[in-house]
Structures are given as structure tokens and as C-alpha cells.
Design a protein around this motif. Structure first.
Motif, PDB file in Angstrom:
ATOM      1  N   ARG A  67      -7.135   1.667  11.164  1.00 41.76           N
ATOM      2  CA  ARG A  67      -8.395   1.677  11.908  1.00 41.76           C
ATOM      3  C   ARG A  67      -9.374   2.671  11.274  1.00 41.76           C
ATOM      4  NH1 ARG A  67      -7.029   3.633  16.915  1.00 41.76           N
ATOM      5  NH2 ARG A  67      -5.830   1.745  17.246  1.00 41.76           N
ATOM      6  N   ASP A  68      -8.873   3.820  10.841  1.00 37.28           N
ATOM      7  CA  ASP A  68      -9.726   4.811  10.194  1.00 37.28           C
ATOM      8  C   ASP A  68     -10.042   4.445   8.750  1.00 37.28           C
ATOM      9  OD1 ASP A  68      -9.686   6.328  12.505  1.00 37.28           O
ATOM     10  OD2 ASP A  68      -7.955   7.517  11.858  1.00 37.28           O
ATOM     11  N   LEU A  69      -9.194   3.648   8.123  1.00 38.44           N
ATOM     12  CA  LEU A  69      -9.357   3.307   6.726  1.00 38.44           C
ATOM     13  C   LEU A  69     -10.310   2.130   6.499  1.00 38.44           C
ATOM     14  CD1 LEU A  69      -8.223   3.987   3.875  1.00 38.44           C
ATOM     15  CD2 LEU A  69      -6.490   2.252   4.286  1.00 38.44           C
TER      16      LEU A  69
ATOM     17  N   GLY B  96       0.812  -1.208   0.000  1.00 41.24           N
ATOM     18  CA  GLY B  96       0.000   0.000   0.000  1.00 41.24           C
ATOM     19  C   GLY B  96       0.847   1.259   0.000  1.00 41.24           C
ATOM     20  N   VAL B  97       1.252   1.678  -1.175  1.00 40.24           N
ATOM     21  CA  VAL B  97       2.131   2.843  -1.302  1.00 40.24           C
ATOM     22  C   VAL B  97       1.473   4.078  -0.708  1.00 40.24           C
ATOM     23  CG1 VAL B  97       3.317   4.331  -2.947  1.00 40.24           C
ATOM     24  CG2 VAL B  97       3.211   1.883  -3.347  1.00 40.24           C
ATOM     25  N   CYS B  98       0.198   4.295  -1.014  1.00 44.87           N
ATOM     26  CA  CYS B  98      -0.510   5.466  -0.486  1.00 44.87           C
ATOM     27  C   CYS B  98      -0.586   5.408   1.042  1.00 44.87           C
ATOM     28  CB  CYS B  98      -1.910   5.556  -1.075  1.00 44.87           C
ATOM     29  SG  CYS B  98      -1.934   5.885  -2.829  1.00 44.87           S
ATOM     30  N   LEU B  99      -0.731   4.233   1.578  1.00 44.12           N
ATOM     31  CA  LEU B  99      -0.807   4.057   3.021  1.00 44.12           C
ATOM     32  C   LEU B  99       0.498   4.474   3.691  1.00 44.12           C
ATOM     33  CD1 LEU B  99      -2.567   2.867   5.343  1.00 44.12           C
ATOM     34  CD2 LEU B  99      -1.418   0.709   4.900  1.00 44.12           C
ATOM     35  N   PHE B 100       1.622   4.032   3.150  1.00 42.49           N
ATOM     36  CA  PHE B 100       2.911   4.352   3.753  1.00 42.49           C
ATOM     37  C   PHE B 100       3.277   5.824   3.568  1.00 42.49           C
ATOM     38  CE2 PHE B 100       3.478  -0.282   2.915  1.00 42.49           C
ATOM     39  CZ  PHE B 100       3.497  -0.658   4.246  1.00 42.49           C
ATOM     40  N   VAL B 101       2.968   6.392   2.424  1.00 42.14           N
ATOM     41  CA  VAL B 101       3.283   7.806   2.174  1.00 42.14           C
ATOM     42  C   VAL B 101       2.455   8.697   3.090  1.00 42.14           C
ATOM     43  CG1 VAL B 101       3.114   9.649   0.467  1.00 42.14           C
ATOM     44  CG2 VAL B 101       4.078   7.461  -0.188  1.00 42.14           C
ATOM     45  N   SER B 102       1.158   8.441   3.163  1.00 48.87           N
ATOM     46  CA  SER B 102       0.314   9.284   4.015  1.00 48.87           C
ATOM     47  C   SER B 102       0.636   9.084   5.497  1.00 48.87           C
ATOM     48  CB  SER B 102      -1.155   9.009   3.749  1.00 48.87           C
ATOM     49  OG  SER B 102      -1.471   7.677   4.024  1.00 48.87           O
ATOM     50  N   SER B 103       1.076   7.907   5.862  1.00 49.80           N
ATOM     51  CA  SER B 103       1.466   7.665   7.248  1.00 49.80           C
ATOM     52  C   SER B 103       2.712   8.461   7.618  1.00 49.80           C
ATOM     53  CB  SER B 103       1.717   6.174   7.467  1.00 49.80           C
ATOM     54  OG  SER B 103       2.179   5.941   8.762  1.00 49.80           O
ATOM     55  N   SER B 104       3.661   8.537   6.703  1.00 50.81           N
ATOM     56  CA  SER B 104       4.870   9.295   7.009  1.00 50.81           C
ATOM     57  C   SER B 104       4.615  10.801   6.971  1.00 50.81           C
ATOM     58  CB  SER B 104       5.993   8.922   6.043  1.00 50.81           C
ATOM     59  OG  SER B 104       5.667   9.331   4.735  1.00 50.81           O
ATOM     60  N   ILE B 105       3.722  11.260   6.100  1.00 50.62           N
ATOM     61  CA  ILE B 105       3.411  12.690   6.054  1.00 50.62           C
ATOM     62  C   ILE B 105       2.661  13.118   7.310  1.00 50.62           C
ATOM     63  CG2 ILE B 105       2.005  14.427   4.875  1.00 50.62           C
ATOM     64  CD1 ILE B 105       2.709  13.009   2.251  1.00 50.62           C
ATOM     65  N   ALA B 106       1.691  12.325   7.726  1.00 52.22           N
ATOM     66  CA  ALA B 106       0.874  12.673   8.892  1.00 52.22           C
ATOM     67  C   ALA B 106       1.556  12.320  10.212  1.00 52.22           C
ATOM     68  CB  ALA B 106      -0.463  11.965   8.821  1.00 52.22           C
ATOM     69  N   LYS B 107       2.633  11.544  10.132  1.00 55.86           N
ATOM     70  CA  LYS B 107       3.377  11.106  11.316  1.00 55.86           C
ATOM     71  C   LYS B 107       2.479  10.369  12.322  1.00 55.86           C
ATOM     72  CE  LYS B 107       7.004  14.580  10.992  1.00 55.86           C
ATOM     73  NZ  LYS B 107       6.849  14.783   9.603  1.00 55.86           N
ATOM     74  N   ILE B 108       1.703   9.416  11.792  1.00 53.22           N
ATOM     75  CA  ILE B 108       0.904   8.542  12.638  1.00 53.22           C
ATOM     76  C   ILE B 108       1.249   7.102  12.291  1.00 53.22           C
ATOM     77  CG2 ILE B 108      -0.999  10.167  12.913  1.00 53.22           C
ATOM     78  CD1 ILE B 108      -2.562   8.606  10.858  1.00 53.22           C
ATOM     79  N   SER B 109       0.926   6.209  13.189  1.00 51.56           N
ATOM     80  CA  SER B 109       1.273   4.803  12.959  1.00 51.56           C
ATOM     81  C   SER B 109       0.324   4.176  11.946  1.00 51.56           C
ATOM     82  CB  SER B 109       1.208   4.033  14.274  1.00 51.56           C
ATOM     83  OG  SER B 109      -0.124   3.920  14.707  1.00 51.56           O
ATOM     84  N   LEU B 110       0.794   3.099  11.331  1.00 55.12           N
ATOM     85  CA  LEU B 110      -0.037   2.377  10.374  1.00 55.12           C
ATOM     86  C   LEU B 110      -1.263   1.771  11.045  1.00 55.12           C
ATOM     87  CD1 LEU B 110       2.642   0.569   8.221  1.00 55.12           C
ATOM     88  CD2 LEU B 110       1.182   2.454   7.542  1.00 55.12           C
ATOM     89  N   LYS B 111      -1.114   1.375  12.291  1.00 60.63           N
ATOM     90  CA  LYS B 111      -2.234   0.781  13.025  1.00 60.63           C
ATOM     91  C   LYS B 111      -3.365   1.794  13.186  1.00 60.63           C
ATOM     92  CE  LYS B 111      -3.272  -1.399  17.434  1.00 60.63           C
ATOM     93  NZ  LYS B 111      -2.751  -1.759  18.742  1.00 60.63           N
ATOM     94  N   ASP B 112      -3.035   3.019  13.579  1.00 60.64           N
ATOM     95  CA  ASP B 112      -4.058   4.057  13.726  1.00 60.64           C
ATOM     96  C   ASP B 112      -4.688   4.407  12.386  1.00 60.64           C
ATOM     97  OD1 ASP B 112      -3.560   4.186  16.430  1.00 60.64           O
ATOM     98  OD2 ASP B 112      -2.135   5.845  16.237  1.00 60.64           O
ATOM     99  N   GLN B 113      -3.875   4.449  11.362  1.00 60.45           N
ATOM    100  CA  GLN B 113      -4.379   4.798  10.042  1.00 60.45           C
ATOM    101  C   GLN B 113      -5.287   3.699   9.481  1.00 60.45           C
ATOM    102  OE1 GLN B 113      -1.321   5.783   7.273  1.00 60.45           O
ATOM    103  NE2 GLN B 113      -2.737   6.828   5.929  1.00 60.45           N
TER     104      GLN B 113
END
Length: 67
Positions: free
Chosen positions: A36-38, A17-34
């Protein structure tokens, strides 16, 4: 249409999930939190994929208007 929806699902889910990893690094939140919202949005995308795949009239009615 099927390929576009399927690629959207693939871009938002791990492990590729390229979009998942990029948005996680931009927002500085963990993949687990992201994730859950996704999950609700992924459920909708999977539902749309099933509809587009098994009921082709949904995507073919607009081109038929331009005949």
C-alpha cells in the motif's frame, strides 16, 4: 538505463520481489501494508521507465555534454 529501471521495478514487486520480502521481514510488517505504501513509488518508477524508453534524449543528453 532502461534495464536498471526495469530491474528496480522487478525487485520491488511480487512474486519475485526480493527487496519486498527482505524489507518486510526486517520491518516485521505484512506485505499488504508494505505494498500500500509502495504503490505511489511504483507509479513514479513506471512513469520514469516510460519516459526513458520513449524519449531517449532524456538519458542521452548527459553523455553528449562530454564529447
Amino acid at each position: 538505463m532502461i534495464m536498471a529501471v526495469n530491474l528496480t521495478i522487478g525487485m520491488c514487486t511480487p512474486p519475485l520481489g526480493v527487496c519486498l520480502f527482505v524489507s518486510s521481514s526486517i520491518a516485521k510488517i505484512s506485505l499488504k501494508d508494505q505494498m500500500r505504501d509502495l504503490l505511489p513509488m511504483l507509479a513514479v518508477l513506471i512513469g520514469v521507465l516510460l519516459l526513458v524508453t520513449y524519449i531517449p534524449g532524456l538519458t542521452l543528453w548527459l553523455p553528449s555534454l562530454f564529447k
